[in-house]
Design a protein around this motif. Structure first.
Motif, PDB file in Angstrom:
ATOM      1  N   LEU A  57       1.032   1.800  43.536  1.00  0.00           N
ATOM      2  CA  LEU A  57       0.728   2.294  44.876  1.00  0.00           C
ATOM      3  C   LEU A  57       1.644   3.453  45.261  1.00  0.00           C
ATOM      4  O   LEU A  57       1.195   4.466  45.816  1.00  0.00           O
ATOM      5  N   MET A  58       2.919   3.327  44.948  1.00  0.00           N
ATOM      6  CA  MET A  58       3.848   4.399  45.277  1.00  0.00           C
ATOM      7  C   MET A  58       3.578   5.636  44.436  1.00  0.00           C
ATOM      8  O   MET A  58       3.694   6.771  44.922  1.00  0.00           O
ATOM      9  N   ALA A  59       3.205   5.426  43.173  1.00  0.00           N
ATOM     10  CA  ALA A  59       2.869   6.572  42.325  1.00  0.00           C
ATOM     11  C   ALA A  59       1.631   7.292  42.858  1.00  0.00           C
ATOM     12  O   ALA A  59       1.565   8.529  42.846  1.00  0.00           O
ATOM     13  N   GLY A  60       0.653   6.530  43.335  1.00  0.00           N
ATOM     14  CA  GLY A  60      -0.531   7.159  43.920  1.00  0.00           C
ATOM     15  C   GLY A  60      -0.196   7.978  45.149  1.00  0.00           C
ATOM     16  O   GLY A  60      -0.723   9.084  45.336  1.00  0.00           O
ATOM     17  N   ALA A  61       0.706   7.455  45.994  1.00  0.00           N
ATOM     18  CA  ALA A  61       1.116   8.201  47.183  1.00  0.00           C
ATOM     19  C   ALA A  61       1.894   9.456  46.801  1.00  0.00           C
ATOM     20  O   ALA A  61       1.687  10.533  47.377  1.00  0.00           O
ATOM     21  N   MET A  80      -4.686  11.084  53.086  1.00  0.00           N
ATOM     22  CA  MET A  80      -4.367   9.980  52.183  1.00  0.00           C
ATOM     23  C   MET A  80      -5.502   9.789  51.186  1.00  0.00           C
ATOM     24  O   MET A  80      -6.677   9.816  51.559  1.00  0.00           O
ATOM     25  N   PRO A  81      -5.168   9.565  49.895  1.00  0.00           N
ATOM     26  CA  PRO A  81      -6.223   9.394  48.885  1.00  0.00           C
ATOM     27  C   PRO A  81      -7.072   8.159  49.169  1.00  0.00           C
ATOM     28  O   PRO A  81      -6.575   7.168  49.709  1.00  0.00           O
ATOM     29  N   PRO A  82      -8.342   8.200  48.821  1.00  0.00           N
ATOM     30  CA  PRO A  82      -9.189   7.009  48.975  1.00  0.00           C
ATOM     31  C   PRO A  82      -8.611   5.827  48.196  1.00  0.00           C
ATOM     32  O   PRO A  82      -7.993   6.003  47.141  1.00  0.00           O
ATOM     33  N   LEU A  83      -8.806   4.641  48.698  1.00  0.00           N
ATOM     34  CA  LEU A  83      -8.411   3.360  48.111  1.00  0.00           C
ATOM     35  C   LEU A  83      -6.929   3.033  48.258  1.00  0.00           C
ATOM     36  O   LEU A  83      -6.550   1.860  48.139  1.00  0.00           O
ATOM     37  N   LEU A  84      -6.074   4.020  48.518  1.00  0.00           N
ATOM     38  CA  LEU A  84      -4.638   3.735  48.573  1.00  0.00           C
ATOM     39  C   LEU A  84      -4.305   2.765  49.705  1.00  0.00           C
ATOM     40  O   LEU A  84      -3.597   1.766  49.501  1.00  0.00           O
ATOM     41  N   LEU A  85      -4.817   3.020  50.884  1.00  0.00           N
ATOM     42  CA  LEU A  85      -4.530   2.149  52.026  1.00  0.00           C
ATOM     43  C   LEU A  85      -5.170   0.774  51.838  1.00  0.00           C
ATOM     44  O   LEU A  85      -4.554  -0.258  52.118  1.00  0.00           O
ATOM     45  N   GLY A  86      -6.414   0.755  51.353  1.00  0.00           N
ATOM     46  CA  GLY A  86      -7.094  -0.514  51.140  1.00  0.00           C
ATOM     47  C   GLY A  86      -6.405  -1.373  50.094  1.00  0.00           C
ATOM     48  O   GLY A  86      -6.245  -2.593  50.276  1.00  0.00           O
ATOM     49  N   LEU A  87      -5.969  -0.762  48.982  1.00  0.00           N
ATOM     50  CA  LEU A  87      -5.282  -1.520  47.942  1.00  0.00           C
ATOM     51  C   LEU A  87      -3.944  -2.059  48.444  1.00  0.00           C
ATOM     52  O   LEU A  87      -3.521  -3.149  48.047  1.00  0.00           O
ATOM     53  N   THR A  88      -3.304  -1.299  49.317  1.00  0.00           N
ATOM     54  CA  THR A  88      -2.036  -1.770  49.880  1.00  0.00           C
ATOM     55  C   THR A  88      -2.260  -3.000  50.753  1.00  0.00           C
ATOM     56  O   THR A  88      -1.472  -3.959  50.711  1.00  0.00           O
ATOM     57  N   PHE A  89      -3.333  -3.005  51.522  1.00  0.00           N
ATOM     58  CA  PHE A  89      -3.646  -4.199  52.328  1.00  0.00           C
ATOM     59  C   PHE A  89      -4.045  -5.369  51.439  1.00  0.00           C
ATOM     60  O   PHE A  89      -3.762  -6.532  51.768  1.00  0.00           O
ATOM     61  N   LEU A  90      -4.700  -5.093  50.326  1.00  0.00           N
ATOM     62  CA  LEU A  90      -5.015  -6.171  49.382  1.00  0.00           C
ATOM     63  C   LEU A  90      -3.735  -6.802  48.827  1.00  0.00           C
ATOM     64  O   LEU A  90      -3.629  -8.028  48.721  1.00  0.00           O
ATOM     65  N   LEU A  91      -2.778  -5.945  48.473  1.00  0.00           N
ATOM     66  CA  LEU A  91      -1.505  -6.445  47.973  1.00  0.00           C
ATOM     67  C   LEU A  91      -0.790  -7.267  49.044  1.00  0.00           C
ATOM     68  O   LEU A  91      -0.234  -8.339  48.764  1.00  0.00           O
ATOM     69  N   TRP A  92      -0.827  -6.778  50.275  1.00  0.00           N
ATOM     70  CA  TRP A  92      -0.205  -7.521  51.378  1.00  0.00           C
ATOM     71  C   TRP A  92      -0.861  -8.881  51.567  1.00  0.00           C
ATOM     72  O   TRP A  92      -0.175  -9.897  51.721  1.00  0.00           O
ATOM     73  N   GLY A  93      -2.190  -8.932  51.550  1.00  0.00           N
ATOM     74  CA  GLY A  93      -2.886 -10.200  51.704  1.00  0.00           C
ATOM     75  C   GLY A  93      -2.570 -11.175  50.583  1.00  0.00           C
ATOM     76  O   GLY A  93      -2.417 -12.386  50.813  1.00  0.00           O
ATOM     77  N   ALA A  99      -9.461  -6.464  55.715  1.00  0.00           N
ATOM     78  CA  ALA A  99      -8.798  -5.261  56.242  1.00  0.00           C
ATOM     79  C   ALA A  99      -9.059  -4.070  55.338  1.00  0.00           C
ATOM     80  O   ALA A  99      -9.366  -2.961  55.813  1.00  0.00           O
ATOM     81  N   ALA A 100      -8.957  -4.282  54.016  1.00  0.00           N
ATOM     82  CA  ALA A 100      -9.192  -3.189  53.078  1.00  0.00           C
ATOM     83  C   ALA A 100     -10.626  -2.672  53.165  1.00  0.00           C
ATOM     84  O   ALA A 100     -10.868  -1.462  53.147  1.00  0.00           O
ATOM     85  N   LEU A 101     -11.584  -3.590  53.279  1.00  0.00           N
ATOM     86  CA  LEU A 101     -12.986  -3.188  53.360  1.00  0.00           C
ATOM     87  C   LEU A 101     -13.251  -2.374  54.622  1.00  0.00           C
ATOM     88  O   LEU A 101     -13.939  -1.347  54.580  1.00  0.00           O
ATOM     89  N   SER A 102     -12.684  -2.802  55.746  1.00  0.00           N
ATOM     90  CA  SER A 102     -12.911  -2.077  57.003  1.00  0.00           C
ATOM     91  C   SER A 102     -12.255  -0.704  56.986  1.00  0.00           C
ATOM     92  O   SER A 102     -12.752   0.239  57.614  1.00  0.00           O
ATOM     93  N   LEU A 103     -11.152  -0.570  56.262  1.00  0.00           N
ATOM     94  CA  LEU A 103     -10.456   0.710  56.201  1.00  0.00           C
ATOM     95  C   LEU A 103     -11.105   1.672  55.211  1.00  0.00           C
ATOM     96  O   LEU A 103     -11.218   2.870  55.477  1.00  0.00           O
ATOM     97  N   GLU A 104     -11.522   1.160  54.077  1.00  0.00           N
ATOM     98  CA  GLU A 104     -12.053   2.027  53.031  1.00  0.00           C
ATOM     99  C   GLU A 104     -13.527   2.365  53.236  1.00  0.00           C
ATOM    100  O   GLU A 104     -14.028   3.326  52.641  1.00  0.00           O
ATOM    101  N   ALA A 105     -14.217   1.598  54.084  1.00  0.00           N
ATOM    102  CA  ALA A 105     -15.627   1.908  54.347  1.00  0.00           C
ATOM    103  C   ALA A 105     -15.797   3.280  54.986  1.00  0.00           C
ATOM    104  O   ALA A 105     -16.877   3.864  54.945  1.00  0.00           O
ATOM    105  N   VAL A 106     -14.714   3.791  55.562  1.00  0.00           N
ATOM    106  CA  VAL A 106     -14.782   5.098  56.212  1.00  0.00           C
ATOM    107  C   VAL A 106     -15.103   6.202  55.212  1.00  0.00           C
ATOM    108  O   VAL A 106     -15.610   7.270  55.590  1.00  0.00           O
ATOM    109  N   HIS A 107     -14.845   5.944  53.927  1.00  0.00           N
ATOM    110  CA  HIS A 107     -15.098   6.963  52.903  1.00  0.00           C
ATOM    111  C   HIS A 107     -16.548   6.990  52.433  1.00  0.00           C
ATOM    112  O   HIS A 107     -16.954   7.928  51.742  1.00  0.00           O
TER     113      HIS A 107
END
Length: 218
Positions: free
Chosen positions: A154-158, A1-14, A26-34
């Motif tokens: 987000l969908m275009a990025g995926a 999965m591309p960087p930031l995609l999952l984190g931005l999705t959680f930002l949108l959800w929040g 949630a986004a910070l904890s997920l994207e810090a892995v990069h």
């Protein structure tokens, strides 16, 4: 999965559930892995703890659904509770990303799947789809063009991450733009359908629970 995609999705959800700080954490904890090189390994005891956390959060979502049902119709309460499902998935996403494993053995996550040893699953993409869906079912999302624009990005990025290399970027972009334009019309139609389902689902559900007859034309 591309960087930031999952984190931005959680930002949108929040943002959609009215708790942007929760989506941000949630986004910070997920994207810090990069950016952090550390990775951990998961033992059998860690998977047991994950299952316990999953059960705790799952019952929490069910409890929230019951609480919402006391304040609104059953259909709206179910959708409101379902919007919290990303929290249930978050521990599994964090475990996979921070362990550095691309797949988890399914039998270590769910005991019922232990009968099929060696079967592995990637939880990141399903978790991303679940979070996007949870953000989409919030009331008023269809009437918000900014939400649809964020959803499209987000969908275009995926889709771009999965693009076949033999297809040029220009042809891919034109196809995506056409799909998104048609999707906007479908988005409005599905929103109207969701409103009808919410209006009648509660009555149908309660009728099924009480064993009463239901009108099949409703």
């Amino acid at each position: 999965m591309p960087p930031l995609l999952l984190g931005l999705t959680f930002l949108l959800w929040g943002w959609q559930i009215g708790l942007p700080w929760l989506g941000g954490l949630a986004a910070l904890s997920l994207e810090a892995v990069h950016v952090v090189a550390w990775r951990g390994s998961l033992a059998a005891a860690d998977f047991r703890r994950l299952r316990l956390v999953y059960e705790f959060l799952r019952f929490g979502v069910l409890g929230a659904g019951l609480m919402f049902a006391s304040r609104m119709d059953v259909g709206s309460a179910i959708l409101r509770a379902a919007s919290w499902l990303p929290i249930v998935a978050l521990p599994f996403l964090l475990a996979q990303l921070w362990s550095g494993e691309s797949h988890f053995e399914l039998g270590r996550l769910w005991r019922k799947a232990a009968r099929e040893p060696g079967k592995r699953v990637d939880l990141v993409w399903p978790g991303w789809a679940l979070t996007l869906l949870a953000a989409s079912i919030q009331p008023g999302s269809a009437a918000n063009p900014w939400f649809y624009a964020a959803l499209c990005l987000l969908m275009a990025g995926a889709l771009f991450a999965c693009r076949a290399r033999r297809i040029s970027v220009l042809r891919w972009a034109l196809a995506v733009l056409l799909a998104l334009a048609l999707g906007w019309l479908g988005h409005l139609g599905l929103s109207a359908l969701q409103g009808e389902v919410e209006a009648h689902f509660g009555e149908w559900f309660l009728g099924m629970q009480s064993g009463g007859d239901s009108d099949p034309d409703r």
